[in-house]
Each structure stands twice: as structure tokens, then as C-alpha cells.
Scaffold this active site. Structure first.
Site, PDB file in Angstrom:
ATOM      1  N   HIS A  54       0.835  -1.197   0.000  1.00 47.01           N
ATOM      2  CA  HIS A  54       0.000   0.000   0.000  1.00 47.01           C
ATOM      3  C   HIS A  54       0.877   1.257   0.000  1.00 47.01           C
ATOM      4  CE1 HIS A  54      -3.632   2.367   1.300  1.00 47.01           C
ATOM      5  NE2 HIS A  54      -2.683   3.148   1.802  1.00 47.01           N
ATOM      6  N   GLU A  55       1.836   1.304   0.927  1.00 47.07           N
ATOM      7  CA  GLU A  55       2.717   2.474   1.024  1.00 47.07           C
ATOM      8  C   GLU A  55       3.592   2.613  -0.211  1.00 47.07           C
ATOM      9  OE1 GLU A  55       2.269   4.730   3.259  1.00 47.07           O
ATOM     10  OE2 GLU A  55       0.829   3.505   4.345  1.00 47.07           O
ATOM     11  N   HIS A  58       1.756   4.286  -2.943  1.00 46.25           N
ATOM     12  CA  HIS A  58       1.716   5.752  -2.823  1.00 46.25           C
ATOM     13  C   HIS A  58       2.990   6.338  -3.417  1.00 46.25           C
ATOM     14  CE1 HIS A  58      -1.932   6.454  -0.667  1.00 46.25           C
ATOM     15  NE2 HIS A  58      -1.564   5.847   0.442  1.00 46.25           N
ATOM     16  N   HIS A  64      -5.575   6.760  -2.944  1.00 44.87           N
ATOM     17  CA  HIS A  64      -6.513   5.766  -2.436  1.00 44.87           C
ATOM     18  C   HIS A  64      -7.610   5.544  -3.476  1.00 44.87           C
ATOM     19  CE1 HIS A  64      -4.965   7.166   1.643  1.00 44.87           C
ATOM     20  NE2 HIS A  64      -4.516   5.949   1.458  1.00 44.87           N
ATOM     21  N   TYR A 110      -9.762   1.874   0.925  1.00 44.29           N
ATOM     22  CA  TYR A 110     -10.028   1.860   2.367  1.00 44.29           C
ATOM     23  C   TYR A 110     -11.120   0.847   2.703  1.00 44.29           C
ATOM     24  CZ  TYR A 110      -7.647   6.191   3.882  1.00 44.29           C
ATOM     25  OH  TYR A 110      -6.747   7.144   4.224  1.00 44.29           O
TER      26      TYR A 110
END
Ligand SMILES: [Zn+2]
Length: 156
Positions: A54-55, A58, A64, A110
Site C-alpha cells: 500500500h505504502e 503511494h 486511495h 479503504y
């Protein structure tokens, strides 16, 4: 890390840092900042496969999933249950969706109770089928991988 590395391409080089440097919170700056970019993964809590990915996503420039430009066709944001100080996490962005479909199974999506102010109240509800699973952190989805390849598979 090797498996993930093999899914990426020559444009994205990942350097492994000494474990002692893995301190601080889970964060990453968004997108190409030029040169090397730091990705922080706190030892306890962040170093699960999906959270790392996930990070990392980014850092690769991805927002998101629920902030995608066309998200209103796929999810309802229940603003009444969101703490106003966290609104920015739900604000729609002008995104390049790379001709890929909205992906409920994206590692960048999310969960339905993210930042809720009331226990049990959803902040994100999938539409039209509210039972669709969202917010997995097992790892990159097929579409996540496809997007990375589309964005970085071709180098100038
Ligand atoms: Zn995030």
C-alpha cells in the site's frame, strides 16, 4: 520482496534499507519526487505484506482507490460519519485511471469503517451491492499490478 520486485520493472528500482532504519510511522510521499524516495515502515504494524505494498503504491504515485475521479458510481461516501478533520482522505481527486476499472479489491481501497466517528457506521458503502468486500491488505490486486505495469512498464 523478490516476488514484488519481479512484478515491477527496470524503471522502478527498490533499494533495501537496513532494518535499523525502519523506524517511524507508515508513510510514503506521493509520486515521483525525483531521485531516491524514502518509504517508512514502522517495525510493528507496517511490515505486513499488504501494508508495505500500500505504502509503496503511494510512492509510485497512486492515490486511495475511493478518491478516484469516477468513484461516485461505485461507492457512497457517508460524510455524516466522518470526522471533518479526516475529510481529505475521502476527497475526490483528478486521477488518471489508466483505462482500468474501479477496483474494490485494490490494496489502495479503504475499508468500509475507515475514520468512522460512530462504531458500526460505515463511511464507505459500495454501490449498488453494499456487500462487496473492500479494504483488503493481503497484497496487490491484479488491477494494482496492471496499473504499475502501465505506468512504469515503458521507460523513456
Ligand atoms: Zn494510504
Amino acid at each position: 520482496m523478490e516476488a514484488l520486485r519481479s512484478m515491477l520493472f527496470q524503471c522502478v528500482e527498490m533499494l533495501q534499507m537496513a532494518p535499523s532504519l525502519l523506524l517511524g510511522e507508515c508513510f510514503s510521499s506521493l509520486g515521483r519526487t525525483g531521485g531516491r524516495q524514502e518509504l517508512s515502515l514502522k517495525r510493528d504494524g507496517c511490515v505486513y505484506h499488504g501494508i508495505i505494498q500500500h505504502e509503496l503504491n503511494h510512492a509510485l504515485g497512486f492515490y486511495h482507490e475511493q478518491t478516484r475521479s469516477d468513484r461516485d458510481q461505485y461507492v457512497t461516501i457517508n460524510w455524516e460519519y466522518i470526522d471533518p478533520t479526516t475529510y481529505h482522505n475521502f476527497q475526490k481527486q483528478i486521477t488518471n485511471n489508466l483505462d482500468t476499472p474501479y477496483d474494490y479489491s485494490s490494496v489502495m481501497h479503504y475499508g468500509r469503517y475507515a475514520f468512522t466517528t460512530q462504531y458500526g457506521k460505515e463511511t464507505i458503502t459500495p454501490i449498488p451491492d453494499s456487500r462487496v468486500e473492500i479494504g483488503q491488505r493481503m497484497g496487490l490486486s491484479r488491477t494494482d499490478i496492471q496499473r504499475i505495469n502501465k505506468l512504469y512498464g515503458y521507460c523513456e
